[in-house]
Design a protein around this motif. Sequence first.
Motif, PDB file in Angstrom:
ATOM      1  N   ARG A   1       0.987  -1.176  -0.019  1.00 18.84           N
ATOM      2  CA  ARG A   1       0.276   0.201  -0.015  1.00 18.84           C
ATOM      3  C   ARG A   1       1.016   1.437   0.132  1.00 18.84           C
ATOM      4  O   ARG A   1       2.274   1.020  -0.020  1.00 18.84           O
ATOM      5  N   ALA A   2       0.148   2.148   0.067  1.00 16.48           N
ATOM      6  CA  ALA A   2       0.751   4.048   0.376  1.00 16.48           C
ATOM      7  C   ALA A   2       2.439   3.678   1.360  1.00 16.48           C
ATOM      8  O   ALA A   2       1.920   3.391   2.769  1.00 16.48           O
ATOM      9  N   VAL A   3       3.050   4.066   0.718  1.00 18.96           N
ATOM     10  CA  VAL A   3       4.715   4.308   1.913  1.00 18.96           C
ATOM     11  C   VAL A   3       4.442   5.389   2.308  1.00 18.96           C
ATOM     12  O   VAL A   3       4.382   6.868   1.297  1.00 18.96           O
ATOM     13  N   LYS A   4       4.442   5.777   3.556  1.00 17.59           N
ATOM     14  CA  LYS A   4       4.555   7.371   4.315  1.00 17.59           C
ATOM     15  C   LYS A   4       6.426   8.014   4.744  1.00 17.59           C
ATOM     16  O   LYS A   4       6.490   7.114   5.257  1.00 17.59           O
ATOM     17  N   PHE A   5       6.336   8.753   4.153  1.00 21.99           N
ATOM     18  CA  PHE A   5       7.495   9.076   4.655  1.00 21.99           C
ATOM     19  C   PHE A   5       7.517  10.542   5.373  1.00 21.99           C
ATOM     20  O   PHE A   5       7.045  11.555   5.281  1.00 21.99           O
ATOM     21  N   ILE A   6       8.392  10.095   6.940  1.00 24.96           N
ATOM     22  CA  ILE A   6       7.944  11.498   8.267  1.00 24.96           C
ATOM     23  C   ILE A   6       9.196  11.927   8.043  1.00 24.96           C
ATOM     24  O   ILE A   6      10.361  11.853   8.036  1.00 24.96           O
ATOM     25  N   LEU A   7       9.499  13.727   7.553  1.00 22.53           N
ATOM     26  CA  LEU A   7      10.484  14.485   7.535  1.00 22.53           C
ATOM     27  C   LEU A   7      10.451  15.117   8.969  1.00 22.53           C
ATOM     28  O   LEU A   7       9.214  15.570   9.140  1.00 22.53           O
ATOM     29  N   PRO A   8      11.969  15.723   9.450  1.00 25.52           N
ATOM     30  CA  PRO A   8      10.957  17.089  10.790  1.00 25.52           C
ATOM     31  C   PRO A   8      11.745  18.119   9.702  1.00 25.52           C
ATOM     32  O   PRO A   8      12.321  18.819  11.046  1.00 25.52           O
ATOM     33  N   PHE A   9      11.659  18.671   9.012  1.00 24.39           N
ATOM     34  CA  PHE A   9      12.262  19.416   8.338  1.00 24.39           C
ATOM     35  C   PHE A   9      10.397  20.195   7.575  1.00 24.39           C
ATOM     36  O   PHE A   9       9.726  19.449   7.094  1.00 24.39           O
ATOM     37  N   GLY A  10      10.308  21.840   7.484  1.00 19.90           N
ATOM     38  CA  GLY A  10       9.027  22.021   6.358  1.00 19.90           C
ATOM     39  C   GLY A  10       9.806  21.698   4.830  1.00 19.90           C
ATOM     40  O   GLY A  10      10.352  21.149   4.838  1.00 19.90           O
ATOM     41  N   PRO A  11       8.099  21.663   4.260  1.00 17.72           N
ATOM     42  CA  PRO A  11       8.746  21.786   2.761  1.00 17.72           C
ATOM     43  C   PRO A  11       9.195  22.970   2.640  1.00 17.72           C
ATOM     44  O   PRO A  11      10.199  24.351   3.412  1.00 17.72           O
ATOM     45  N   ALA A  12       9.899  22.506   0.933  1.00 16.17           N
ATOM     46  CA  ALA A  12      10.771  22.699   0.496  1.00 16.17           C
ATOM     47  C   ALA A  12      12.261  22.693   1.171  1.00 16.17           C
ATOM     48  O   ALA A  12      12.996  24.077   0.845  1.00 16.17           O
ATOM     49  N   ALA A  13      12.530  22.564   2.195  1.00 20.13           N
ATOM     50  CA  ALA A  13      14.057  22.811   2.812  1.00 20.13           C
ATOM     51  C   ALA A  13      14.960  21.072   2.125  1.00 20.13           C
ATOM     52  O   ALA A  13      14.139  20.388   1.233  1.00 20.13           O
ATOM     53  N   GLY A  14      15.896  21.238   2.393  1.00 18.45           N
ATOM     54  CA  GLY A  14      16.912  19.903   1.202  1.00 18.45           C
ATOM     55  C   GLY A  14      15.734  19.017   1.530  1.00 18.45           C
ATOM     56  O   GLY A  14      15.780  17.985   0.478  1.00 18.45           O
ATOM     57  N   SER A  15      16.182  17.936   2.805  1.00 19.42           N
ATOM     58  CA  SER A  15      15.841  16.849   2.991  1.00 19.42           C
ATOM     59  C   SER A  15      14.159  16.468   2.277  1.00 19.42           C
ATOM     60  O   SER A  15      13.638  15.973   1.786  1.00 19.42           O
ATOM     61  N   ASP A  16      13.509  17.956   2.412  1.00 19.72           N
ATOM     62  CA  ASP A  16      11.930  17.080   1.896  1.00 19.72           C
ATOM     63  C   ASP A  16      12.257  17.789   0.027  1.00 19.72           C
ATOM     64  O   ASP A  16      11.931  17.046  -1.027  1.00 19.72           O
ATOM     65  N   ILE A  17      12.924  18.314  -0.616  1.00 20.39           N
ATOM     66  CA  ILE A  17      13.280  18.352  -1.892  1.00 20.39           C
ATOM     67  C   ILE A  17      13.855  16.725  -2.160  1.00 20.39           C
ATOM     68  O   ILE A  17      12.739  16.337  -3.040  1.00 20.39           O
TER      69      ILE A  17
END
Length: 128
Positions: free
Chosen positions: A25-41
């Motif tokens: 099924r769908a996979v979710k990535f949880i990130l500790p930074f807001g949108p447009a941060a390097g890790s988000d991109i």
Amino acid sequence: MVLVLALLAAIGSVSVSSAESYPQRAVKFILPFGPAAGSDITARLLGEKLAARWGKPVVIENRPGGDGLVAITTFTSANDDHTLLFVPASTYTAHPYTHEKLPYDAERDLLPIVNVTTIVIALSVPNS
């Protein structure tokens, strides 16, 4: 900055045959930074490629705040093999030195599974 995906340690017990059919099924990535941060991109670019390969959606969930503890707590509380933590390794390796009490046990709750990127920083000193 080294980025890793981490799964609950219990995921390590998944058999090889079931790993061949992952994800179901769908996979979710949880990130500790807001949108447009390097890790988000990076997560969004990787998620797009994985979704095409797996034929299942990859959802990015930004959980900034609390020195990364909000994201880590959300991840460990999920107790779901389709929820992954996408963080720089420094997010959780420094916590034992900067926090007296943690809501997670890194050895029990986090299992790094892949190094996604490495940033190399070059420094120089001007000649006087």
